[in-house]
Write a protein that holds these residues in place. Structure first.
Motif, PDB file in Angstrom:
ATOM      1  N   PHE A 122      -1.819   4.605  -5.199  1.00  0.00           N
ATOM      2  CA  PHE A 122      -1.406   4.330  -3.825  1.00  0.00           C
ATOM      3  C   PHE A 122       0.058   3.939  -3.782  1.00  0.00           C
ATOM      4  O   PHE A 122       0.644   3.580  -4.794  1.00  0.00           O
ATOM      5  CB  PHE A 122      -2.292   3.295  -3.133  1.00  0.00           C
ATOM      6  CG  PHE A 122      -2.513   2.032  -3.898  1.00  0.00           C
ATOM      7  CD1 PHE A 122      -3.745   1.785  -4.465  1.00  0.00           C
ATOM      8  CD2 PHE A 122      -1.509   1.097  -4.025  1.00  0.00           C
ATOM      9  CE1 PHE A 122      -3.964   0.613  -5.165  1.00  0.00           C
ATOM     10  CE2 PHE A 122      -1.729  -0.077  -4.716  1.00  0.00           C
ATOM     11  CZ  PHE A 122      -2.962  -0.310  -5.297  1.00  0.00           C
ATOM     12  N   SER A 123       0.609   4.029  -2.559  1.00  0.00           N
ATOM     13  CA  SER A 123       2.058   3.863  -2.413  1.00  0.00           C
ATOM     14  C   SER A 123       2.420   2.382  -2.340  1.00  0.00           C
ATOM     15  O   SER A 123       1.560   1.512  -2.321  1.00  0.00           O
ATOM     16  CB  SER A 123       2.516   4.557  -1.141  1.00  0.00           C
ATOM     17  OG  SER A 123       1.974   3.875  -0.034  1.00  0.00           O
ATOM     18  N   GLU A 124       3.711   2.125  -2.263  1.00  0.00           N
ATOM     19  CA  GLU A 124       4.196   0.763  -2.160  1.00  0.00           C
ATOM     20  C   GLU A 124       3.677   0.109  -0.877  1.00  0.00           C
ATOM     21  O   GLU A 124       3.299  -1.055  -0.862  1.00  0.00           O
ATOM     22  CB  GLU A 124       5.729   0.763  -2.177  1.00  0.00           C
ATOM     23  CG  GLU A 124       6.309  -0.557  -2.583  1.00  0.00           C
ATOM     24  CD  GLU A 124       7.750  -0.421  -3.026  1.00  0.00           C
ATOM     25  OE1 GLU A 124       8.250   0.726  -3.072  1.00  0.00           O
ATOM     26  OE2 GLU A 124       8.358  -1.457  -3.312  1.00  0.00           O
ATOM     27  N   GLY A 125       3.649   0.911   0.218  1.00  0.00           N
ATOM     28  CA  GLY A 125       3.180   0.384   1.500  1.00  0.00           C
ATOM     29  C   GLY A 125       1.742  -0.075   1.418  1.00  0.00           C
ATOM     30  O   GLY A 125       1.402  -1.185   1.856  1.00  0.00           O
ATOM     31  N   THR A 126       0.894   0.758   0.823  1.00  0.00           N
ATOM     32  CA  THR A 126      -0.515   0.375   0.649  1.00  0.00           C
ATOM     33  C   THR A 126      -0.605  -0.885  -0.199  1.00  0.00           C
ATOM     34  O   THR A 126      -1.420  -1.767   0.065  1.00  0.00           O
ATOM     35  CB  THR A 126      -1.294   1.513  -0.034  1.00  0.00           C
ATOM     36  OG1 THR A 126      -0.826   2.742   0.489  1.00  0.00           O
ATOM     37  CG2 THR A 126      -2.773   1.372   0.194  1.00  0.00           C
ATOM     38  N   GLY A 127       0.264  -0.942  -1.211  1.00  0.00           N
ATOM     39  CA  GLY A 127       0.302  -2.126  -2.069  1.00  0.00           C
ATOM     40  C   GLY A 127       0.576  -3.385  -1.275  1.00  0.00           C
ATOM     41  O   GLY A 127      -0.058  -4.421  -1.486  1.00  0.00           O
ATOM     42  N   PHE A 128       1.493  -3.307  -0.312  1.00  0.00           N
ATOM     43  CA  PHE A 128       1.816  -4.473   0.518  1.00  0.00           C
ATOM     44  C   PHE A 128       0.619  -4.888   1.367  1.00  0.00           C
ATOM     45  O   PHE A 128       0.347  -6.072   1.552  1.00  0.00           O
ATOM     46  CB  PHE A 128       3.005  -4.176   1.424  1.00  0.00           C
ATOM     47  CG  PHE A 128       4.325  -4.279   0.702  1.00  0.00           C
ATOM     48  CD1 PHE A 128       4.599  -5.371  -0.095  1.00  0.00           C
ATOM     49  CD2 PHE A 128       5.275  -3.291   0.823  1.00  0.00           C
ATOM     50  CE1 PHE A 128       5.799  -5.473  -0.769  1.00  0.00           C
ATOM     51  CE2 PHE A 128       6.481  -3.381   0.152  1.00  0.00           C
ATOM     52  CZ  PHE A 128       6.742  -4.477  -0.646  1.00  0.00           C
ATOM     53  N   ILE A 129      -0.108  -3.882   1.898  1.00  0.00           N
ATOM     54  CA  ILE A 129      -1.274  -4.205   2.728  1.00  0.00           C
ATOM     55  C   ILE A 129      -2.339  -4.889   1.878  1.00  0.00           C
ATOM     56  O   ILE A 129      -2.928  -5.895   2.288  1.00  0.00           O
ATOM     57  CB  ILE A 129      -1.828  -2.923   3.392  1.00  0.00           C
ATOM     58  CG1 ILE A 129      -0.831  -2.431   4.435  1.00  0.00           C
ATOM     59  CG2 ILE A 129      -3.187  -3.183   4.028  1.00  0.00           C
ATOM     60  CD1 ILE A 129      -1.128  -1.075   4.988  1.00  0.00           C
TER      61      ILE A 129
END
Lengths: 209, 196
Positions: free
Chosen positions: B10-17
């Motif tokens: 998963f992407s960095e954005g998903t990681g933040f979520i």
């Protein structure tokens, strides 16, 4: 000793601990990337690095990367990317090659096009080289963009203009001279920007209670 | 295979979520454990309520045993997991300062946020103090930089430090945790009796 929840919990913990104490955790190297992951990275093209990015690293004198030229020695002698090291693909697994490749560094594989470097990538990636990339478009694209960058249209957005200006400015440094003819065995496509992940050198993580 | 982020699942954005969800649930369970109250936290240092010690060791043991078995099953590549480097002197001194603040203020940084969102006024003062401390630290960083970087041991783990296998260290830490549990309860009883 009675069978309270606590005793059962502590007891099973100790049993798990004993199992782990005698298990070969340290000998298990899940480091090996699975075929599935190789295909995944190939498919989303996260193994490509763009020419401009490589040029930036050269200009910045970034010490954390290696450019490996896998073409044959004659081609390498004619022209090569500044700072690149020649490891012809047939010597990829020679013992002396092993000493050159530094798995701690970002390694960029360069061939004439994408194909041979891509093959080398597939061979090397499962051997523990984690930050391994293919120069997108290879030498053909590299020579193209730095010796004769295509001028963007009038309606180009800023990004395209910046890229063009960067290519023009970096050209003399990257090429040495302007009279290099691209060796061509592979037809290359115009590279499009791809999503790619690079391992950050060292990410600070703060944690606490 | 985990860690999912390092293997591009998963992407960095998903990681933040995911980080947000983990953070919120972390705060929620801290509150449920009663860690939003400075009174409860401070009792730890008078050996009258060892909940903090028990919660900390529970989380250490659960995470440790889980990661050890995941490694054994080949589900996670621990070499790809980031390990905080150890700066032993910096961390000893920083830990002492944090401990003094913990005793005086009754919170640690995470629990002060939990206290603040549950509306405890002392937690607001604690948070303000922590932010002020960060500001001071940032301003005087050039003077403390040598200390900040002192005793660098790299990303070292107990197995490397003691030259033992990972499994043996896991077993020893489990024994340590169980000892802490019983020792903590013994201390609780002893100091409650004295109080009574």
């Amino acid at each position: 000793m009675n069978l309270s929840a606590k005793n059962i919990g502590f007891g099973s913990l100790i049993i798990m601990g004993i199992i782990l104490a005698f298990s070969p955790i340290d000998d298990i190297h899940v480091n090996k990337i699975t075929t599935h992951e190789l295909v995944h990275q190939l498919h989303n093209q996260s193994n490509y690095m763009e020419a401009e990015e490589v040029a930036h690293m050269i200009i910045d004198k970034d010490p954390s990367f290696q450019i490996i030229d896998i073409r044959n020695l004659d081609d390498y002698k004619k022209y090569h990317i500044p700072g690149s090291v020649s490891i012809p693909i047939e010597t990829l697994f020679a013992p002396e090659t092993h000493d050159i490749l530094d798995s701690e560094k970002t390694i960029i594989l360069v061939s004439n096009g994408n194909t041979q470097a891509g093959q080398a990538w597939l061979l090397l990636r499962p051997r523990g080289y984690e930050d391994l990339f293919v120069l997108h478009g290879g030498m053909n694209h590299w020579v193209n963009v730095f010796s004769n960058p295509p001028k963007p249209d009038d309606g180009a957005i800023d990004d395209e203009m910046f890229t063009f200006q960067f290519r023009k400015a970096a050209g003399p440094v990257m090429m040495g001279t302007n009279n290099v003819v691209a060796a061509s065995d592979n037809q290359i496509d115009k590279p499009k920007p791809v999503k790619r992940r690079r391992k950050k050198a060292s990410k600070k993580v703060d944690e606490g209670c | 295979m985990a860690p999912f982020y390092k293997f591009d699942y998963f992407s960095e954005g998903t990681g933040f979520i995911i980080a947000l969800l983990l953070g919120v649930s972390f705060g929620f369970w801290l509150e449920r454990a009663g860690f939003g109250s400075s009174k409860k936290l401070a009792l730890q240092f008078y050996f009258r309520d060892m909940t903090v010690l028990k919660v900390m060791f529970t989380s250490i043991v659960v995470a440790m045993v889980g990661l050890a078995f995941f490694t054994l099953f080949g589900w996670i590549d621990m070499t790809a997991v980031y390990i905080n480097p150890t700066y032993i002197w910096a961390q000893v001194i920083g830990g002492l300062i944090l401990g003094v603040g913990f005793v005086v203020g009754g919170y640690c940084p995470g629990t002060s946020v939990v206290g603040a969102v549950t509306g405890r006024i002392d937690a607001y003062f604690f948070l303000g103090g922590a932010l002020f401390g960060m500001f001071i630290f940032g301003e005087m960083f050039p003077w403390v930089e040598d200390l900040f970087l002192s005793g660098n041991m790299g990303a070292i783990r107990l197995p490397e430090l003691f030259n033992l296998s990972t499994g043996v260290v896991v077993f020893l830490v489990i024994l340590l945790a169980i000892g802490m549990f019983y020792g903590g309860e013994w201390l609780e009883n002893k100091f409650r009796e004295e109080e009574a």
